[in-house]
Motif scaffolding. Structure first.
Motif, PDB file in Angstrom:
ATOM      1  N   PRO A 127       0.821  -1.224   0.000  1.00  0.00           N
ATOM      2  CA  PRO A 127       0.000   0.000   0.000  1.00  0.00           C
ATOM      3  C   PRO A 127       0.850   1.269   0.000  1.00  0.00           C
ATOM      4  N   ALA A 128       2.015   1.211   0.627  1.00  0.00           N
ATOM      5  CA  ALA A 128       2.901   2.387   0.637  1.00  0.00           C
ATOM      6  C   ALA A 128       3.357   2.717  -0.780  1.00  0.00           C
ATOM      7  N   ALA A 129       3.770   1.684  -1.525  1.00  0.00           N
ATOM      8  CA  ALA A 129       4.240   1.902  -2.899  1.00  0.00           C
ATOM      9  C   ALA A 129       3.104   2.406  -3.779  1.00  0.00           C
ATOM     10  N   GLU A 130       1.915   1.843  -3.584  1.00  0.00           N
ATOM     11  CA  GLU A 130       0.764   2.279  -4.383  1.00  0.00           C
ATOM     12  C   GLU A 130       0.406   3.724  -4.080  1.00  0.00           C
ATOM     13  N   ALA A 131       0.452   4.086  -2.802  1.00  0.00           N
ATOM     14  CA  ALA A 131       0.107   5.464  -2.418  1.00  0.00           C
ATOM     15  C   ALA A 131       1.132   6.451  -2.958  1.00  0.00           C
ATOM     16  N   ALA A 132       2.405   6.073  -2.902  1.00  0.00           N
ATOM     17  CA  ALA A 132       3.461   6.959  -3.411  1.00  0.00           C
ATOM     18  C   ALA A 132       3.286   7.176  -4.904  1.00  0.00           C
ATOM     19  N   ALA A 133       3.021   6.093  -5.625  1.00  0.00           N
ATOM     20  CA  ALA A 133       2.862   6.189  -7.077  1.00  0.00           C
ATOM     21  C   ALA A 133       1.638   7.034  -7.430  1.00  0.00           C
ATOM     22  N   GLU A 186       5.590  15.006  -0.469  1.00  0.00           N
ATOM     23  CA  GLU A 186       4.161  14.707  -0.277  1.00  0.00           C
ATOM     24  C   GLU A 186       3.856  13.250  -0.608  1.00  0.00           C
ATOM     25  N   SER A 187       4.498  12.741  -1.657  1.00  0.00           N
ATOM     26  CA  SER A 187       4.256  11.347  -2.065  1.00  0.00           C
ATOM     27  C   SER A 187       4.763  10.373  -1.003  1.00  0.00           C
ATOM     28  N   LEU A 188       5.913  10.698  -0.414  1.00  0.00           N
ATOM     29  CA  LEU A 188       6.452   9.817   0.633  1.00  0.00           C
ATOM     30  C   LEU A 188       5.649   9.935   1.926  1.00  0.00           C
ATOM     31  N   ASP A 189       5.066  11.110   2.155  1.00  0.00           N
ATOM     32  CA  ASP A 189       4.131  11.270   3.282  1.00  0.00           C
ATOM     33  C   ASP A 189       2.932  10.350   3.108  1.00  0.00           C
ATOM     34  N   ALA A 190       2.413  10.325   1.900  1.00  0.00           N
ATOM     35  CA  ALA A 190       1.263   9.460   1.592  1.00  0.00           C
ATOM     36  C   ALA A 190       1.657   7.992   1.764  1.00  0.00           C
ATOM     37  N   ALA A 191       2.876   7.662   1.358  1.00  0.00           N
ATOM     38  CA  ALA A 191       3.369   6.288   1.507  1.00  0.00           C
ATOM     39  C   ALA A 191       3.425   5.912   2.981  1.00  0.00           C
ATOM     40  N   LEU A 192       3.920   6.820   3.797  1.00  0.00           N
ATOM     41  CA  LEU A 192       4.028   6.549   5.232  1.00  0.00           C
ATOM     42  C   LEU A 192       2.655   6.312   5.857  1.00  0.00           C
ATOM     43  N   ALA A 193       1.699   7.169   5.517  1.00  0.00           N
ATOM     44  CA  ALA A 193       0.343   7.014   6.065  1.00  0.00           C
ATOM     45  C   ALA A 193      -0.243   5.655   5.657  1.00  0.00           C
ATOM     46  N   ALA A 194      -0.020   5.267   4.401  1.00  0.00           N
ATOM     47  CA  ALA A 194      -0.547   3.977   3.917  1.00  0.00           C
ATOM     48  C   ALA A 194       0.159   2.814   4.614  1.00  0.00           C
ATOM     49  N   ALA A 195       1.454   2.943   4.840  1.00  0.00           N
ATOM     50  CA  ALA A 195       2.194   1.877   5.533  1.00  0.00           C
ATOM     51  C   ALA A 195       1.691   1.727   6.959  1.00  0.00           C
ATOM     52  N   GLU A 196       1.426   2.876   7.614  1.00  0.00           N
ATOM     53  CA  GLU A 196       0.925   2.837   8.995  1.00  0.00           C
ATOM     54  C   GLU A 196      -0.419   2.124   9.068  1.00  0.00           C
ATOM     55  N   SER A 197      -1.354   2.469   8.173  1.00  0.00           N
ATOM     56  CA  SER A 197      -2.639   1.762   8.248  1.00  0.00           C
ATOM     57  C   SER A 197      -2.491   0.303   7.837  1.00  0.00           C
ATOM     58  N   GLY A 198      -1.592   0.034   6.890  1.00  0.00           N
ATOM     59  CA  GLY A 198      -1.345  -1.359   6.502  1.00  0.00           C
ATOM     60  C   GLY A 198      -0.808  -2.183   7.660  1.00  0.00           C
ATOM     61  N   ALA A 199       0.141  -1.622   8.393  1.00  0.00           N
ATOM     62  CA  ALA A 199       0.723  -2.330   9.541  1.00  0.00           C
ATOM     63  C   ALA A 199      -0.335  -2.540  10.629  1.00  0.00           C
ATOM     64  N   ALA A 216       8.705  -2.000   8.611  1.00  0.00           N
ATOM     65  CA  ALA A 216       8.551  -1.317   7.315  1.00  0.00           C
ATOM     66  C   ALA A 216       8.128   0.133   7.537  1.00  0.00           C
ATOM     67  N   VAL A 217       7.238   0.365   8.495  1.00  0.00           N
ATOM     68  CA  VAL A 217       6.809   1.730   8.809  1.00  0.00           C
ATOM     69  C   VAL A 217       8.012   2.566   9.273  1.00  0.00           C
ATOM     70  N   THR A 218       8.842   1.982  10.106  1.00  0.00           N
ATOM     71  CA  THR A 218      10.035   2.690  10.600  1.00  0.00           C
ATOM     72  C   THR A 218      10.986   3.026   9.446  1.00  0.00           C
ATOM     73  N   VAL A 219      11.181   2.063   8.549  1.00  0.00           N
ATOM     74  CA  VAL A 219      12.059   2.276   7.388  1.00  0.00           C
ATOM     75  C   VAL A 219      11.488   3.383   6.496  1.00  0.00           C
ATOM     76  N   ILE A 220      10.204   3.298   6.207  1.00  0.00           N
ATOM     77  CA  ILE A 220       9.577   4.267   5.294  1.00  0.00           C
ATOM     78  C   ILE A 220       9.541   5.662   5.932  1.00  0.00           C
ATOM     79  N   ASP A 221       9.332   5.718   7.228  1.00  0.00           N
ATOM     80  CA  ASP A 221       9.364   7.003   7.941  1.00  0.00           C
ATOM     81  C   ASP A 221      10.750   7.643   7.806  1.00  0.00           C
ATOM     82  N   ALA A 222      11.795   6.840   7.978  1.00  0.00           N
ATOM     83  CA  ALA A 222      13.163   7.370   7.876  1.00  0.00           C
ATOM     84  C   ALA A 222      13.476   7.818   6.441  1.00  0.00           C
ATOM     85  N   ILE A 223      13.009   7.036   5.460  1.00  0.00           N
ATOM     86  CA  ILE A 223      13.204   7.425   4.050  1.00  0.00           C
ATOM     87  C   ILE A 223      12.532   8.771   3.795  1.00  0.00           C
ATOM     88  N   SER A 224      11.279   8.853   4.233  1.00  0.00           N
ATOM     89  CA  SER A 224      10.493  10.058   4.010  1.00  0.00           C
ATOM     90  C   SER A 224      11.154  11.288   4.651  1.00  0.00           C
TER      91      SER A 224
END
Ligand code: ADP
Ligand code: MG
Length: 211
Positions: free
Chosen positions: A138-144, A155-168, A199-207
């Protein structure tokens, strides 16, 4: 924004710091439905990546070579299932930006999607099976989707983070069907998957590191 090898190194350094800080929580989550080593595995992996990248000549290396170095060091350092999963993610990321000296926003989104796809292919897990795929896909889909809609990389990575959080979060309601925790069957219900949590921690750090 343009991303070069030095930016990618800073990104991996940021992930290593974030994972190290999250290590005990990740081990605790894995202790409930797995073997309690997930925080150790991730910290070892990203620690090895940080050490390997520290010896690279950032002025001379292209993103692809840096990402392949990350893949190799993560794989060599981690014996747990997360080892080949993240190593494949970085190898696919490397392939996605082959030949580019610097990355435009859209290139980084492609890299990010390639990571998620690599994890999915390597683990042969589908969404709903209570794995890190439930955060990464979901993070990759939201970013795309955000990127296609004209949003900035931040903004796209923010969206990815939010999607990863709900996915987790949603993995709590899932019965594990892949990996060690699948042996628990219904007893895995009610607990967050440790790989989705990291994954949420990784994506948060990337973002954070690219914003
Ligand atoms: P191990 O289970 O070998 O101890 P880790 O504790 O490092 O490995 O990682 C466990 C995490 O790996 C799980 O929480 C899950 O998210 C992820 N995982 C396990 N198997 C798969 C798979 N086949 N596909 C995707 N992710 C997986
Ligand atoms: Mg484990």
């Amino acid at each position: 924004m343009t991303i070069d090898a030095a930016d990618l190194k800073r990104m991996f350094d940021a992930i290593a710091v974030a994972i190290e800080a999250d290590r005990d929580r990740l081990c605790q989550l894995d202790g409930v439905i797995g073997d309690a080593d997930h925080g150790i595995a991730m910290a070892l992996g990203f620690g090895a990546v940080r050490d390997a990248l520290a010896s690279l000549d950032l002025a001379a290396i292209e993103p692809t070579a840096l990402l392949n170095t990350a893949a190799k060091s993560f794989l060599n350092a981690v014996g747990a299932s997360s080892g080949p999963l993240y190593a494949t993610a970085f190898m696919r990321a490397a392939a996605a930006v082959k030949g580019k000296a610097t990355l435009a926003d859209a290139d980084f989104i492609a890299l990010f999607q390639a990571m998620a796809q690599g994890i999915k292919d390597r683990g042969k897990a589908e969404p709903g099976e209570k794995t890190m795929v439930d955060a990464w896909q979901p993070a990759a889909e939201a970013a795309a989707a955000a990127s296609i809609a004209g949003k900035t990389l931040a903004e796209s990575l923010d969206a990815a983070l939010a999607a990863a959080e709900s996915g987790a979060e949603a993995t709590k309601e899932m019965i594990a069907a892949k990996g060690r925790s699948s042996r628990l069957g219904e007893r895995s219900l009610g607990h967050m998957d440790p790989g989705a949590a990291s994954a949420v921690t990784v994506i948060d750090a990337i973002s954070k590191s690219l914003s």
